[in-house]
Enzyme design. Structure first.
Site, PDB file in Angstrom:
ATOM      1  N   ASP A 330       0.835  -1.210   0.000  1.00 38.04           N
ATOM      2  CA  ASP A 330       0.000   0.000   0.000  1.00 38.04           C
ATOM      3  C   ASP A 330       0.863   1.250   0.000  1.00 38.04           C
ATOM      4  OD1 ASP A 330      -2.204  -1.588  -0.006  1.00 38.04           O
ATOM      5  OD2 ASP A 330      -2.636  -1.364   2.134  1.00 38.04           O
ATOM      6  N   GLU A 356      -2.835  -2.862  -8.671  1.00 36.22           N
ATOM      7  CA  GLU A 356      -1.591  -2.129  -8.903  1.00 36.22           C
ATOM      8  C   GLU A 356      -1.545  -1.538 -10.304  1.00 36.22           C
ATOM      9  OE1 GLU A 356      -0.751  -6.457  -9.945  1.00 36.22           O
ATOM     10  OE2 GLU A 356      -1.986  -5.316  -8.553  1.00 36.22           O
TER      11      GLU A 356
END
Length: 449
Positions: A330, A356
């Site tokens: 993250d 992502e």
């Protein structure tokens, strides 16, 4: 001993001179006051109904847009419960596919079109449009749309309210009875106190009436001069106390309305921001991005401006999560989003596409310029590693660039061609930029894991 007839006649004339003007003044003042009171009550109820309809329309805007019937029903019920005079509430979509409501309408409603207020006997109906509004938030990405004029408010639905005016009519009747009783009392007092009352009451009444009129006109700081009121000084003091309480109540209500309005505005902004932006990276969500991108494509087709699209995927992101934990993953996404924003223009539209994977729409940008922009972003990622705890992690990405092809007439084919170029970059070693060929994407290549 009987009074002198002349004295009786003089007293009668004096009584007529004092009583009749006093009675006439009281009658005129009370008639005007009753009429004005009823009119102001009705006006206040109409303004209140319009304000409630406007507030409910603002609250129901997003729910109508999202077709959230449960939220619409909750809003209708809460609105009806907030006012005892409110008989029924209806929320209806512009297309009529769904609706919500509370209570029962006493008669058939007029057509749902425009903003209108209708009065029929003891019933008041208000119809108010619910329009979508593209608000200027702290998001420079929407500035281009606002300036280009493509985002026009549209009617999402309508709010309908029905009020019962029986309480107002009862109040007017009670006020009329009170006026008649006050008139009779004034006549008795005038008969008993004769000329003395006429001379000592007329002026105070006129003064107090003027103060009441000024207060009714909005001059809440107006006060009666108690010393000038003589025997009516107590009434003047009571009116002064009442005026003071009205002023305090007015200011308190005004402050509460301002606070509630500001709170609603902030809640709406926060809801719009949450719906439009990704909670982790602060970039646009896919849905908001697609809406803005479709509008940009229409502008591109209209003005024949170039339009390019970049899609990139973080290299070996699964390995980052497996080796360093999801918190590190993250942190890497947040870091890359910040680096991406540093390389963007105000007109560009960056978005977290999912997981992502990120995309950027580049208005008025040729494919060659878009390729250089993607290379600049790639180099910026490579040169700025992620700081995690006491380690420095080098995080790279693979890029696919595609130009908008007018034969596509949609965003999906441009995304697909950029996706093909992205996976070609992954097969060719990652941490590189590949440019898709023009035309529709056919024969998609298999993803590289």
């Amino acid at each position: 001993m009987n009074p002198d007839p002349m004295l009786r006649q003089m007293r009668l004339r004096l009584w007529l001179a004092a009583a009749l003007p006093a009675v006439l003044v009281v009658l005129v003042l009370l008639a005007v006051f009753v009429q004005r009171h009823g009119h102001e009550l009705l006006q206040a109820k109409q303004h209140q109904a319009q304000a409630v309809a406007k507030q409910l329309a603002s609250q129901a805007e997003f729910a109508l847009f999202a077709a959230d019937v449960q939220t619409l029903q909750r809003l209708a019920g809460a609105t009806k419960d907030s006012d005892g005079d409110l008989v029924a509430v209806a929320l209806r979509a512009a297309n009529g596919h769904f609706q919500a409501g509370a209570g029962r309408f006493g008669a058939q409603l007029p057509d749902f079109s425009g903003n209108r207020v209708h009065l029929n006997g003891d019933r008041l109906w208000v119809i108010y449009e619910v329009r979508s509004q593209l608000m200027a938030v702290d998001d420079p990405l929407a500035a281009g749309l606002l300036e280009s004029g493509v985002a026009e408010p549209v009617v999402l639905g309508y709010v309908a309210l029905e009020y019962d005016l029986s309480a107002i009519q009862r109040s007017s009747r009670q006020l009329l009875l009170w006026a008649l009783a006050a008139t009779g009392l004034a006549l008795v007092l005038a008969a008993l106190l004769s000329a003395l009352i006429a001379s000592s009451v007329t002026r105070p009444v006129a003064h107090i009436s003027d103060v009441v009129r000024r207060i009714g006109g909005g001059q809440l700081q107006a006060r009666a001069d108690v010393e000038r009121c003589g025997p009516m000084a107590q009434l003047a003091s009571g009116i002064n106390r009442m005026a003071g309480q009205v002023a305090v109540t007015h200011e308190a209500l005004k402050l509460q309305v301002q606070e509630a309005t500001e709170e609603l505005r902030l809640q709406k902004l926060e809801a719009e921001r949450t719906a439009r932006t990704d909670g982790l990276t602060g970039l646009l969500r896919r849905r908001a991005f697609i809406e803005l991108a479709d509008a940009e494509i229409q502008r591109c087709l209209r003005y024949e401006d170039p339009l390019s699209f970049i899609m990139f995927d973080v290299d070996h992101f699964k390995a980052i999560n497996d080796n360093h934990g999801h918190a590190c993953g993250d942190a890497a996404l947040v870091h890359l989003a910040e680096l991406l924003r540093e390389q963007m223009r105000e007109s560009d539209l960056p978005c977290r596409w999912g997981g992502e994977e990120f995309v950027v729409l580049l208005p008025r940008t040729s494919p060659d310029v878009a390729r250089h922009a993607a290379e600049r972003i790639r180099s910026h990622f490579e040169a700025n590693p992620v700081r995690w705890e006491d380690r420095s992690l080098r995080v790279t990405a693979s890029f696919g660039v595609a130009a908008f092809d007018t034969r596509d007439l949609s965003l999906s084919n441009m995304v697909a061609r950029a996706d093909v170029a992205l996976y070609r970059a992954k097969r060719n070693g990652r941490n590189r930029v590949e440019v898709a060929e023009g035309g529709s994407a056919a024969g998609f290549e298999q993803p590289v894991t």
